[in-house]
Scaffold this active site. Structure first.
Site, PDB file in Angstrom:
ATOM      1  N   LYS A   1       0.826  -1.202   0.000  1.00  0.00           N
ATOM      2  CA  LYS A   1       0.000   0.000   0.000  1.00  0.00           C
ATOM      3  C   LYS A   1       0.861   1.253   0.000  1.00  0.00           C
ATOM      4  O   LYS A   1       1.881   1.320   0.679  1.00  0.00           O
ATOM      5  CB  LYS A   1      -0.903   0.036   1.240  1.00  0.00           C
ATOM      6  CG  LYS A   1      -1.965  -1.060   1.280  1.00  0.00           C
ATOM      7  CD  LYS A   1      -2.919  -0.833   2.452  1.00  0.00           C
ATOM      8  CE  LYS A   1      -4.039  -1.866   2.443  1.00  0.00           C
ATOM      9  NZ  LYS A   1      -5.016  -1.629   3.537  1.00  0.00           N
TER      10      LYS A   1
ATOM     11  N   GLU B   1       1.127  -4.883   4.280  1.00  0.00           N
ATOM     12  CA  GLU B   1       0.131  -5.407   5.231  1.00  0.00           C
ATOM     13  C   GLU B   1      -0.233  -6.835   4.852  1.00  0.00           C
ATOM     14  O   GLU B   1      -0.269  -7.177   3.666  1.00  0.00           O
ATOM     15  CB  GLU B   1      -1.170  -4.576   5.180  1.00  0.00           C
ATOM     16  CG  GLU B   1      -1.157  -3.332   6.029  1.00  0.00           C
ATOM     17  CD  GLU B   1      -2.510  -2.620   6.017  1.00  0.00           C
ATOM     18  OE1 GLU B   1      -3.513  -3.201   5.542  1.00  0.00           O
ATOM     19  OE2 GLU B   1      -2.549  -1.470   6.467  1.00  0.00           O
TER      20      GLU B   1
ATOM     21  N   LEU C   1      -6.078  -9.593   4.227  1.00  0.00           N
ATOM     22  CA  LEU C   1      -7.160 -10.302   4.924  1.00  0.00           C
ATOM     23  C   LEU C   1      -8.292 -10.585   3.938  1.00  0.00           C
ATOM     24  O   LEU C   1      -8.721  -9.698   3.212  1.00  0.00           O
ATOM     25  CB  LEU C   1      -7.672  -9.462   6.097  1.00  0.00           C
ATOM     26  CG  LEU C   1      -6.607  -9.039   7.133  1.00  0.00           C
ATOM     27  CD1 LEU C   1      -7.234  -8.163   8.213  1.00  0.00           C
ATOM     28  CD2 LEU C   1      -5.936 -10.258   7.745  1.00  0.00           C
TER      29      LEU C   1
ATOM     30  N   ARG D   1     -13.301  13.766   6.534  1.00  0.00           N
ATOM     31  CA  ARG D   1     -14.266  14.613   5.829  1.00  0.00           C
ATOM     32  C   ARG D   1     -15.674  14.132   6.107  1.00  0.00           C
ATOM     33  O   ARG D   1     -15.882  13.049   6.650  1.00  0.00           O
ATOM     34  CB  ARG D   1     -14.011  14.514   4.322  1.00  0.00           C
ATOM     35  CG  ARG D   1     -14.165  13.073   3.841  1.00  0.00           C
ATOM     36  CD  ARG D   1     -14.151  12.908   2.334  1.00  0.00           C
ATOM     37  NE  ARG D   1     -14.554  11.572   1.948  1.00  0.00           N
ATOM     38  CZ  ARG D   1     -13.762  10.505   1.879  1.00  0.00           C
ATOM     39  NH1 ARG D   1     -12.484  10.632   2.179  1.00  0.00           N
ATOM     40  NH2 ARG D   1     -14.237   9.320   1.545  1.00  0.00           N
TER      41      ARG D   1
ATOM     42  N   VAL E   1     -19.898  10.787   1.539  1.00  0.00           N
ATOM     43  CA  VAL E   1     -21.049  10.661   0.647  1.00  0.00           C
ATOM     44  C   VAL E   1     -22.208   9.970   1.374  1.00  0.00           C
ATOM     45  O   VAL E   1     -23.359  10.409   1.310  1.00  0.00           O
ATOM     46  CB  VAL E   1     -20.676   9.842  -0.611  1.00  0.00           C
ATOM     47  CG1 VAL E   1     -21.892   9.659  -1.515  1.00  0.00           C
ATOM     48  CG2 VAL E   1     -19.537  10.495  -1.381  1.00  0.00           C
TER      49      VAL E   1
HETATM   50  C1  MV4 Z   1      -7.133  -4.214   2.725  1.00  0.00           C
HETATM   51  C2  MV4 Z   1      -7.874  -5.340   2.302  1.00  0.00           C
HETATM   52  C3  MV4 Z   1      -7.518  -6.562   2.817  1.00  0.00           C
HETATM   53  N1  MV4 Z   1      -6.468  -6.661   3.668  1.00  0.00           N
HETATM   54  N2  MV4 Z   1      -6.110  -4.361   3.566  1.00  0.00           N
HETATM   55  C4  MV4 Z   1      -9.171  -1.024  -0.189  1.00  0.00           C
HETATM   56  C5  MV4 Z   1      -9.247   0.458  -0.070  1.00  0.00           C
HETATM   57  C6  MV4 Z   1      -8.488   0.845   1.126  1.00  0.00           C
HETATM   58  N3  MV4 Z   1      -9.323   1.623   2.013  1.00  0.00           N
HETATM   59  C7  MV4 Z   1      -8.056  -0.421   1.770  1.00  0.00           C
HETATM   60  N4  MV4 Z   1      -8.572  -1.511   0.993  1.00  0.00           N
HETATM   61  C8  MV4 Z   1      -8.389  -2.793   1.385  1.00  0.00           C
HETATM   62  N5  MV4 Z   1      -7.409  -2.989   2.274  1.00  0.00           N
HETATM   63  C9  MV4 Z   1      -5.790  -5.563   4.011  1.00  0.00           C
HETATM   64  N6  MV4 Z   1      -4.743  -5.681   4.813  1.00  0.00           N
HETATM   65  C10 MV4 Z   1      -8.903  -5.152   1.395  1.00  0.00           C
HETATM   66  C11 MV4 Z   1      -9.144  -3.895   0.917  1.00  0.00           C
HETATM   67  C12 MV4 Z   1     -10.174  -3.822  -0.070  1.00  0.00           C
HETATM   68  C13 MV4 Z   1     -11.373  -3.205   0.209  1.00  0.00           C
HETATM   69  C14 MV4 Z   1     -11.630  -2.596   1.418  1.00  0.00           C
HETATM   70  C15 MV4 Z   1     -12.820  -1.994   1.674  1.00  0.00           C
HETATM   71  C16 MV4 Z   1     -13.801  -1.979   0.695  1.00  0.00           C
HETATM   72  C17 MV4 Z   1     -13.571  -2.570  -0.508  1.00  0.00           C
HETATM   73  C18 MV4 Z   1     -12.366  -3.191  -0.782  1.00  0.00           C
HETATM   74  C19 MV4 Z   1     -12.157  -3.799  -2.014  1.00  0.00           C
HETATM   75  C20 MV4 Z   1     -10.972  -4.386  -2.272  1.00  0.00           C
HETATM   76  C21 MV4 Z   1      -9.981  -4.403  -1.302  1.00  0.00           C
END
Ligand code: MV4
Length: 510
Positions: free
Chosen positions: A163, A205, A208, A297, A300
């Site tokens: 990330k 990370e 998950l 913020r 939406v």
């Molecule tokens: C993650 C994850 C699984 N494991 N981190 C996507 C956007 C950002 N806010 C973080 N995201 C994710 N981080 C770890 N360690 C899965 C996502 C993710 C996700 C998270 C929330 C809503 C939709 C998503 C779609 C794909 C991946």
């Protein structure tokens, strides 16, 4: 707002539905609202709803809604004391909050220091860990190179997510399932991050799986009080764009809500937060949750929280900005009923959600019991590709999830949008889906259900009648030639007569 309030007039540094939403809150607080608008937005509803409107330049956002000097200039020229950034655009830019303060104006949002700390995702992780908020296992600093990244990936066990430290919302993210992919994925993530954010740092990370995206709304005032307004379930998203949100989440029990709310309040306190904010969590199948990021913020999807908690989040933001205490008290907050939001966008769900541009020829928003329409565009307005494709948010409330769902289905069928494609048919399909109806959703739901929901068969069955009616109305609006389906209401024919009329025209054509 009280007579001694330092705020009398607010510059609304945004456009569309959220600008209109903020203007309404200003008026309810007896504040004047100043709109800003770019050239294509001169006829937009937010311009007319405001007490004063200031043109700020051409369509491209860098020359209008993203121009800090133009916005501060507009606020000064119209005698504003405060600036509300809405969401998107400059809302999470610490330098904007800073510039607003430096100009002697009140930023309706958190302190720039909080925006800065939470914008750096590794800094945010360190702050959360110190505050006792559970975080995803991973590195606490960016990795120096692929050797270090590989060592961390092995320690965490694959799969891992790379990330961008300056990222958020899914940009600059790379999933790595095998060790051999790591070096090239790291390079890709770093260069993407550098391009998108001007900072190439990447951290690691553990990835998950089978997670829900559940977020907690918080409000904080200048007296050190932080209140959590429960959760929103936001798992139904596509390419990191949320499409449907609801409150409460079917996966959250009262006990879990308390634990997540306590963690969210601790997170906000740890960074000296003020105003409205949202803490995003991943929620696993057995009720364990981890901090993802904090959005600094108004979001939406804030209306679903407003409907189940009976709190006007934007009015609270304005009060807090004026130095007044929050009107909500943690002890008395209980969610009542259920709310669902569908984002109606100018995108064609049957063509991979391709964004559409054009003029809205005709728009009939739904209404009636339990329905809220947060829109910012009307017939005659142009939808351009310069901005976000959101046409409106359709929100349904009911005593139970089943009633909210029925109302949403009814409202989606009332809605008529003519002139541009929209996501309406997609939402109808999701509301009809047994998995959605059972609440069996996670962040992979749309990947799983997409094909079933948007098949060719469905397209011809459902989208075509909608499209036929839409095309027909568009033609009538353009030419004025076709006879009105009902003499008494030529512009608002009921649904049945529209269908009959459309079918007749189809038959004539063939
Ligand atoms: C993650 C994850 C699984 N494991 N981190 C996507 C956007 C950002 N806010 C973080 N995201 C994710 N981080 C770890 N360690 C899965 C996502 C993710 C996700 C998270 C929330 C809503 C939709 C998503 C779609 C794909 C991946």
């Amino acid at each position: 707002m009280s007579d001694v309030s330092p705020i009398k007039r607010v510059l609304v540094a945004n456009r569309g539905e959220i600008a209109l939403r903020i203007i309404r809150a200003c008026h309810e607080e007896a504040l004047e609202a100043v709109a800003v608008y770019s050239e294509p937005d001169r006829l937009a509803p937010h311009v007319r709803a405001a007490d004063v409107a200031v043109p700020i330049g051409p369509a491209p956002a860098p020359q209008s809604y993203l121009s800090i000097p133009k916005l501060i200039g507009a606020a000064r020229a119209t005698g504003c004391q405060a600036v509300h950034p809405g969401y998107g655009f400059l809302s999470e830019r610490a330098e904007f909050a800073q510039a607003v303060g430096d100009a002697g104006l009140i930023f309706v949002g958190p302190p720039p220091e909080a925006i800065r700390a939470l914008g750096d995702k590794t800094e945010a992780r360190r702050r959360m860990q110190a505050a006792g908020v559970p975080i995803v296992p991973g590195t606490m600093r960016p990795v120096a190179d692929h050797v270090q990244a590989r060592a961390e990936a092995v320690r965490l066990r694959l799969p891992v997510l790379l990330k961008a430290a300056a990222g958020g919302g899914g940009k600059g993210m790379r999933l790595v399932r095998e060790e051999g992919e790591l070096a090239s994925a790291l390079e890709a993530a770093q260069s993407e991050a550098l391009k998108a954010f001007g900072a190439g740092e990447v951290y690691v990370e553990k990835y998950l799986e089978h997670q829900r995206h559940v977020e907690i709304q918080v409000l904080a005032d200048s007296f050190g009080r932080v209140v959590a307004l429960g959760e929103r379930e936001c798992s139904i998203q596509r390419r990191h764009q949320k499409l449907i949100e609801e409150a409460p989440s079917v996966a959250v029990t009262p006990a879990l809500r308390r634990r997540m709310s306590d963690a969210a309040a601790a997170a906000a306190s740890a960074v000296g937060y003020r105003s409205a904010g949202t803490i995003e969590f991943l929620l696993g199948p057995t009720g364990e949750f981890c901090f993802l990021e904090m959005n600094t913020r108004l979001q939406v999807e804030h209306p679903v929280t407003e409907l189940v908690y009976g709190v006007d989040i934007v009015r609270e933001q304005l009060r807090v900005a004026a130095g007044q205490p929050l009107r909500v008290h943690a002890g008395t907050l209980q969610p009542r009923g259920h709310a669902i939001e569908c984002r109606i966008t100018a995108e064609d769900p049957f063509h991979d959600f391709l964004p559409a541009a054009g003029t809205i020829a005709y728009l009939r928003p739904p209404a009636g019991p339990g329905i809220r329409w947060d829109g910012g565009i009307e017939a005659g307005n142009e939808v351009t590709l310069f901005y976000d494709p959101l046409i409106a948010k359709l929100i349904a409330w009911g005593e139970t999830r089943a009633v909210a769902l029925q109302r949403m289905q009814r409202a989606l069928r009332e809605l008529v949008i003519v002139g541009i494609p929209s996501s309406q048919a997609f939402h109808l399909r999701v509301m009809d889906d047994p998995d959605f109806q059972r609440g069996e959703i996670d962040i992979a739901y749309l990947e799983r259900a997409g094909a079933r929901l948007l098949s060719e068969e469905i397209r011809s069955e459902l989208a075509r009648p909608l499209a036929v009616v839409a095309a027909l109305l568009a033609e009538e609006c353009r030419t004025g030639a076709a006879p009105p389906p009902q003499p008494s209401t030529p512009w608002l024919p009921d649904r049945q007569s529209l269908w009959v009329h459309a079918a007749r025209r189809e038959a004539l054509r063939e």
